[in-house]
Design a protein around this motif. Structure first.
Motif, PDB file in Angstrom:
ATOM      1  N   THR A  22       0.831  -1.212   0.000  1.00  0.00           N
ATOM      2  CA  THR A  22       0.000   0.000   0.000  1.00  0.00           C
ATOM      3  C   THR A  22       0.862   1.258   0.000  1.00  0.00           C
ATOM      4  O   THR A  22       0.616   2.216  -0.739  1.00  0.00           O
ATOM      5  CB  THR A  22      -0.933   0.001   1.217  1.00  0.00           C
ATOM      6  OG1 THR A  22      -1.750  -1.172   1.188  1.00  0.00           O
ATOM      7  CG2 THR A  22      -1.825   1.237   1.217  1.00  0.00           C
ATOM      8  N   TYR A  23       1.894   1.237   0.829  1.00  0.00           N
ATOM      9  CA  TYR A  23       2.797   2.390   0.911  1.00  0.00           C
ATOM     10  C   TYR A  23       3.504   2.620  -0.420  1.00  0.00           C
ATOM     11  O   TYR A  23       3.588   3.752  -0.914  1.00  0.00           O
ATOM     12  CB  TYR A  23       3.814   2.172   2.024  1.00  0.00           C
ATOM     13  CG  TYR A  23       4.925   3.199   2.067  1.00  0.00           C
ATOM     14  CD1 TYR A  23       4.681   4.500   2.507  1.00  0.00           C
ATOM     15  CD2 TYR A  23       6.218   2.867   1.657  1.00  0.00           C
ATOM     16  CE1 TYR A  23       5.698   5.444   2.536  1.00  0.00           C
ATOM     17  CE2 TYR A  23       7.243   3.799   1.692  1.00  0.00           C
ATOM     18  CZ  TYR A  23       6.973   5.081   2.129  1.00  0.00           C
ATOM     19  OH  TYR A  23       7.988   6.015   2.155  1.00  0.00           O
ATOM     20  N   CYS A  24       4.000   1.562  -1.020  1.00  0.00           N
ATOM     21  CA  CYS A  24       4.711   1.707  -2.296  1.00  0.00           C
ATOM     22  C   CYS A  24       3.778   2.184  -3.404  1.00  0.00           C
ATOM     23  O   CYS A  24       4.171   2.998  -4.257  1.00  0.00           O
ATOM     24  CB  CYS A  24       5.363   0.378  -2.677  1.00  0.00           C
ATOM     25  SG  CYS A  24       6.720  -0.127  -1.582  1.00  0.00           S
ATOM     26  N   ALA A  25       2.535   1.705  -3.384  1.00  0.00           N
ATOM     27  CA  ALA A  25       1.564   2.139  -4.392  1.00  0.00           C
ATOM     28  C   ALA A  25       1.278   3.631  -4.265  1.00  0.00           C
ATOM     29  O   ALA A  25       1.063   4.325  -5.269  1.00  0.00           O
ATOM     30  CB  ALA A  25       0.280   1.336  -4.264  1.00  0.00           C
ATOM     31  N   SER A  26       1.282   4.135  -3.025  1.00  0.00           N
ATOM     32  CA  SER A  26       1.026   5.570  -2.820  1.00  0.00           C
ATOM     33  C   SER A  26       2.142   6.427  -3.402  1.00  0.00           C
ATOM     34  O   SER A  26       1.948   7.612  -3.675  1.00  0.00           O
ATOM     35  CB  SER A  26       0.867   5.857  -1.326  1.00  0.00           C
ATOM     36  OG  SER A  26       2.112   5.728  -0.640  1.00  0.00           O
ATOM     37  N   LEU A  27       3.317   5.828  -3.581  1.00  0.00           N
ATOM     38  CA  LEU A  27       4.457   6.533  -4.177  1.00  0.00           C
ATOM     39  C   LEU A  27       4.580   6.254  -5.669  1.00  0.00           C
ATOM     40  O   LEU A  27       5.547   6.688  -6.302  1.00  0.00           O
ATOM     41  CB  LEU A  27       5.751   6.116  -3.469  1.00  0.00           C
ATOM     42  CG  LEU A  27       5.837   6.357  -1.957  1.00  0.00           C
ATOM     43  CD1 LEU A  27       7.161   5.820  -1.414  1.00  0.00           C
ATOM     44  CD2 LEU A  27       5.687   7.841  -1.634  1.00  0.00           C
ATOM     45  N   ASN A  28       3.605   5.487  -6.212  1.00  0.00           N
ATOM     46  CA  ASN A  28       3.657   5.069  -7.615  1.00  0.00           C
ATOM     47  C   ASN A  28       4.932   4.282  -7.923  1.00  0.00           C
ATOM     48  O   ASN A  28       5.561   4.439  -8.973  1.00  0.00           O
ATOM     49  CB  ASN A  28       3.547   6.276  -8.560  1.00  0.00           C
ATOM     50  CG  ASN A  28       2.193   6.928  -8.495  1.00  0.00           C
ATOM     51  OD1 ASN A  28       1.168   6.251  -8.448  1.00  0.00           O
ATOM     52  ND2 ASN A  28       2.172   8.256  -8.473  1.00  0.00           N
TER      53      ASN A  28
ATOM     54  N   CYS B 253      10.947   0.487  -1.609  1.00  0.00           N
ATOM     55  CA  CYS B 253      10.029   0.174  -2.713  1.00  0.00           C
ATOM     56  C   CYS B 253      10.818  -0.034  -3.995  1.00  0.00           C
ATOM     57  O   CYS B 253      11.977   0.401  -4.125  1.00  0.00           O
ATOM     58  CB  CYS B 253       9.019   1.307  -2.895  1.00  0.00           C
ATOM     59  SG  CYS B 253       7.942   1.570  -1.462  1.00  0.00           S
TER      60      CYS B 253
ATOM     61  N   CYS C  70       9.877   3.164 -10.029  1.00  0.00           N
ATOM     62  CA  CYS C  70       8.688   3.969 -10.320  1.00  0.00           C
ATOM     63  C   CYS C  70       7.969   3.425 -11.545  1.00  0.00           C
ATOM     64  O   CYS C  70       8.614   2.885 -12.440  1.00  0.00           O
ATOM     65  CB  CYS C  70       9.069   5.421 -10.567  1.00  0.00           C
ATOM     66  SG  CYS C  70       9.770   6.243  -9.132  1.00  0.00           S
TER      67      CYS C  70
END
Length: 206
Positions: free
Chosen positions: A186-192, A203, A206
């Motif tokens: 979830t955290y990595c997805a928030s950073l794309n 993570c 990109c």
């Protein structure tokens, strides 16, 4: 590309022209059936969850069939830690459609899910691949060296190469697992960015 199971006709034709310009053509044909791979089966794993390097999982390639002239069938088992990895061997191609083995710890970013693969071959060499998943949690092994010594069934007169390679692959995969507690999906997805896989609490791209 020739379709498996289809019948292909090959024709060889020859033409002769006479002195009076009359053409005579003859030909010969042969029909060849293209070998179809094994079909109708699936892969099973039991239990479907456990702990890395300690739980014994039973892998089964079940219900496969082929033409009688293409028997016997042969089976190999592999696993993949993550989608970009190459499969690693658990069992080389043998006549046994089942095996009991421990498995490496899965990656935290994938919910500890490990992809298990079975490849079924017929005698001419055609093959079919199927897969399933097992959830393999963290390995509670305080001493990897002691674990390796206990698992490697080697002697001067009896070397089980397949089992030894399976042990080495599983141990190496488990030792290379990184901690991704602070970089969940979830955290990595928030950073794309891609999920954490290779670098501790970091993570992916990109």
């Amino acid at each position: 590309v020739l379709n498996p199971g289809s019948v292909v006709t090959f024709r060889l034709a020859a033409t002769k022209q006479s002195v009076s310009d009359i053409k005579f053509t003859s030909y010969v044909e042969i029909n060849v059936q293209i070998n179809a791979p094994p079909s109708g089966g699936h892969m099973e794993v039991s239990p479907q969850s456990g702990s890395g390097l300690t739980t014994v999982f039973t892998l089964l390639a079940a219900s496969w069939s082929d033409d009688p002239e293409d028997l016997p069938l042969f089976y190999s088992f592999l696993y993949v830690m993550k989608k970009t990895d190459s499969p690693l061997q658990l069992q080389y191609m043998t006549g046994s459609n089942t095996m009991a083995t421990t498995l490496p710890q899965g990656l935290q970013s994938y919910g500890y899910n490990l992809t298990l693969i079975s490849i079924v071959y017929d005698s001419p060499g055609a093959s079919t691949e199927t897969s399933t998943t097992a959830q393999v949690g963290p390995a509670d092994i305080p001493d990897y060296y002691a674990y390796l010594r206990s698992r490697m069934s080697l002697s001067d007169t009896n070397i089980d190469v397949s089992a030894s390679m399976s042990t080495l692959n599983s141990l190496a995969s488990t030792m290379n697992v990184v901690d991704c507690t602070a970089a969940n999906a979830t955290y990595c997805a928030s950073l794309n960015r891609d999920i954490c896989e290779a670098v501790t609490n970091t993570c992916g791209r990109c």
